[in-house]
Design a protein around this motif. Structure first.
Motif, PDB file in Angstrom:
ATOM      1  N   VAL A  29      35.078  37.573  41.687  1.00 47.54           N
ATOM      2  CA  VAL A  29      36.154  36.767  42.261  1.00 47.54           C
ATOM      3  C   VAL A  29      35.613  35.468  42.848  1.00 47.54           C
ATOM      4  CG1 VAL A  29      37.897  36.693  44.083  1.00 47.54           C
ATOM      5  CG2 VAL A  29      37.651  38.750  42.692  1.00 47.54           C
ATOM      6  N   TYR A  86      40.400  42.607  50.467  1.00 44.70           N
ATOM      7  CA  TYR A  86      40.641  42.420  49.032  1.00 44.70           C
ATOM      8  C   TYR A  86      42.060  41.899  48.780  1.00 44.70           C
ATOM      9  CZ  TYR A  86      36.416  44.495  47.008  1.00 44.70           C
ATOM     10  OH  TYR A  86      35.132  44.732  46.598  1.00 44.70           O
ATOM     11  N   THR A  89      42.101  38.264  49.660  1.00 46.02           N
ATOM     12  CA  THR A  89      41.298  37.498  48.697  1.00 46.02           C
ATOM     13  C   THR A  89      42.080  37.232  47.421  1.00 46.02           C
ATOM     14  OG1 THR A  89      39.218  38.392  49.556  1.00 46.02           O
ATOM     15  CG2 THR A  89      39.198  37.520  47.312  1.00 46.02           C
ATOM     16  N   LEU A  90      42.698  38.278  46.885  1.00 49.30           N
ATOM     17  CA  LEU A  90      43.451  38.110  45.639  1.00 49.30           C
ATOM     18  C   LEU A  90      44.711  37.279  45.854  1.00 49.30           C
ATOM     19  CD1 LEU A  90      43.054  41.663  44.080  1.00 49.30           C
ATOM     20  CD2 LEU A  90      41.797  39.581  43.516  1.00 49.30           C
ATOM     21  N   TYR A 112      42.050  32.741  50.750  1.00 53.07           N
ATOM     22  CA  TYR A 112      40.954  33.425  50.061  1.00 53.07           C
ATOM     23  C   TYR A 112      39.776  33.658  51.010  1.00 53.07           C
ATOM     24  CZ  TYR A 112      36.502  33.545  47.607  1.00 53.07           C
ATOM     25  OH  TYR A 112      35.231  33.848  47.223  1.00 53.07           O
ATOM     26  N   VAL A 176      43.191  38.066  39.027  1.00 60.22           N
ATOM     27  CA  VAL A 176      43.975  38.677  40.114  1.00 60.22           C
ATOM     28  C   VAL A 176      44.531  40.034  39.677  1.00 60.22           C
ATOM     29  CG1 VAL A 176      46.087  38.474  41.483  1.00 60.22           C
ATOM     30  CG2 VAL A 176      44.563  36.503  41.241  1.00 60.22           C
ATOM     31  N   GLY A 179      41.767  42.605  39.499  1.00 58.94           N
ATOM     32  CA  GLY A 179      41.320  42.946  40.851  1.00 58.94           C
ATOM     33  C   GLY A 179      42.274  43.892  41.553  1.00 58.94           C
ATOM     34  N   ALA A 180      43.563  43.720  41.344  1.00 58.01           N
ATOM     35  CA  ALA A 180      44.556  44.593  41.982  1.00 58.01           C
ATOM     36  C   ALA A 180      44.391  46.047  41.531  1.00 58.01           C
ATOM     37  CB  ALA A 180      45.956  44.100  41.664  1.00 58.01           C
TER      38      ALA A 180
END
Length: 418
Positions: A29, A86, A89-90, A112, A176, A179-180
């Motif tokens: 990321v 997290y 961040t996303l 972020y 994104v 990452g989720a």
């Protein structure tokens, strides 16, 4: 008793391995933006200084919030902080994919950075807890750093290729979404580590009680003195942050601008350098459990600076360039396990989260300086000049750690050993 101890060790090992994967995700990321700066600059016509401001916004937010995140780590649990971090961040990365103006980019980077600030204090605290049962603190930090090295290497190539194929906005949106899914997995499988269960049974009980029993003026003075090494390491980390963030952010642009590479090739070349860091971290961890860690840091910084000088001064190509990038990445990461192990060592008992938050926060502030500093030098002179300047910061970092290792503020026998 044996069954309980075995269960704790298995939980610690499980947490350590998951954190290695989580570190990889965090770095995928965090390195998604640098290769995309090439596309953003072309699409929106931003200057190097403006791109530097965008990068700095994330680093400033991360630097400001890392110490509070460390305090929260000591109060709550690393797992809770990691999941919340997290999500933020996303969210920031999604806002970045929708931004069209400089203020929009800065706002997205601030969100972020807030999320990114939670990762290092929480994860390194649990890595230190997990390694106390098996020993080898530097190697434990090295394995954790390898996750970051692999994630950084993958992030450059993934975002560069996605940006080439889909455009920079869709590339960010794709990261994104991936990452989720990983956050959901992390929430389900990551164990909670009890800081008392993972405490080394051979620690000196009087030393364990020292900070809690500071009732006299003499003991208060001793407690305050124990924070002096923390401040020294934090100051050195600031210098490391200038170099690390400056190199990580502008490396793809360097290859595209100074070497005429396409964005995809620039991403791959950056990947080669960062991937070599996995080997550097592994060797640095092994050496850090056997040798004086301050010496290793100095050797690594001098070697890295010399190799950067060759990179910017000699127009190598092909195999020669590949070997140079491998050597540079190796030396750059050689010192990281030692620095992280030193940070854990100098932490007053029960304050590891706060100390990691402080050190990584100050390091992020160094990274914040690197954004506009390198961008401005890029506009005025060249990226070659900028890389030489930030290499000087890295050498100063190594000298400071070396001098700390020879000073009276190095760990005393009453403090925890690794």
């Amino acid at each position: 008793m044996t069954a309980t101890r075995s269960h704790v060790q298995l939980q610690a090992l499980r947490a350590r391995n998951i954190l290695i994967a989580a570190h990889a995700l965090q770095h995928i990321v965090s390195t998604s933006l640098p290769p995309l700066l090439i596309f953003i600059r072309s699409d929106l016509g931003l200057t190097g200084t403006q791109l530097g401001i965008i990068v700095a916004a994330g680093a400033v937010a991360s630097g400001i919030f890392q110490f509070p995140a460390g305090l929260l780590t000591d109060r709550f649990t690393p797992k809770q902080l990691l999941v919340v971090g997290y999500c933020l961040t996303l969210s920031g990365l999604f806002l970045l994919s929708r931004a069209h103006t400089l203020p929009g980019f800065v706002l997205a980077q601030a969100v972020y950075g807030m999320g990114n600030s939670t990762f290092h204090p929480a994860s390194f605290t649990d890595v230190a807890r997990a390694t106390r049962r098996s020993g080898g603190l530097a190697m434990g930090m090295a394995l954790h750093n390898i996750g970051g090295n692999v994630g950084t290497a993958a992030g450059y190539s993934v975002s560069a290729i996605l940006g080439t194929l889909l455009g920079w906005r869709t590339a960010l949106g794709t990261i994104v979404g991936a990452g989720a899914l990983l956050i959901l997995l992390f929430q389900v499988v990551y164990p909670e580590l009890d800081p008392e269960e993972t405490q080394d049974e051979e620690e000196d009980p009087p030393a364990r009680q020292e900070s809690a029993d500071a009732t006299t003026g003499r003991k208060r003075l001793r407690l305050n003195t124990r924070w002096i090494p923390v401040y020294i390491i934090a100051a050195a980390a600031f210098l490391s942050g200038v170099f690390g963030r400056g190199l990580a952010t502008w490396l793809p642009t360097f290859f595209a601008d100074a070497r005429g590479s396409s964005a995809a090739v620039a991403g791959v070349l950056s990947t080669i350098l960062m991937l070599a860091g996995a080997g550097g971290s592994l060797v640095g961890g092994a050496l850090g459990d056997r040798m004086d860690r301050s010496h290793i840091v100095l050797i690594a910084t001098l070697g890295t600076a010399g190799l950067i000088g060759v990179l910017v001064g000699v127009p190598l190509t092909g195999i020669a360039l590949t070997l140079l990038l491998l050597a540079t990445g190796f030396f750059h990461s050689l010192s990281r396990p030692c620095l992280n192990a030193i940070t854990s060592q100098v932490s007053p008992r029960g304050k590891e989260g706060s100390v990691f938050g402080l050190v990584f926060g100050v390091m992020s502030m160094g990274g914040a300086l690197a954004g506009p500093l390198v961008g401005n030098l890029y506009d005025r002179y060249s990226l070659e000049t900028a890389f030489l300047v930030i290499s000087g910061f890295f050498v100063l970092h190594g000298i400071m750690i070396f001098l700390w290792g020879r000073s009276k503020y190095k760990l005393s026998p009453s403090q925890r050993s690794s």
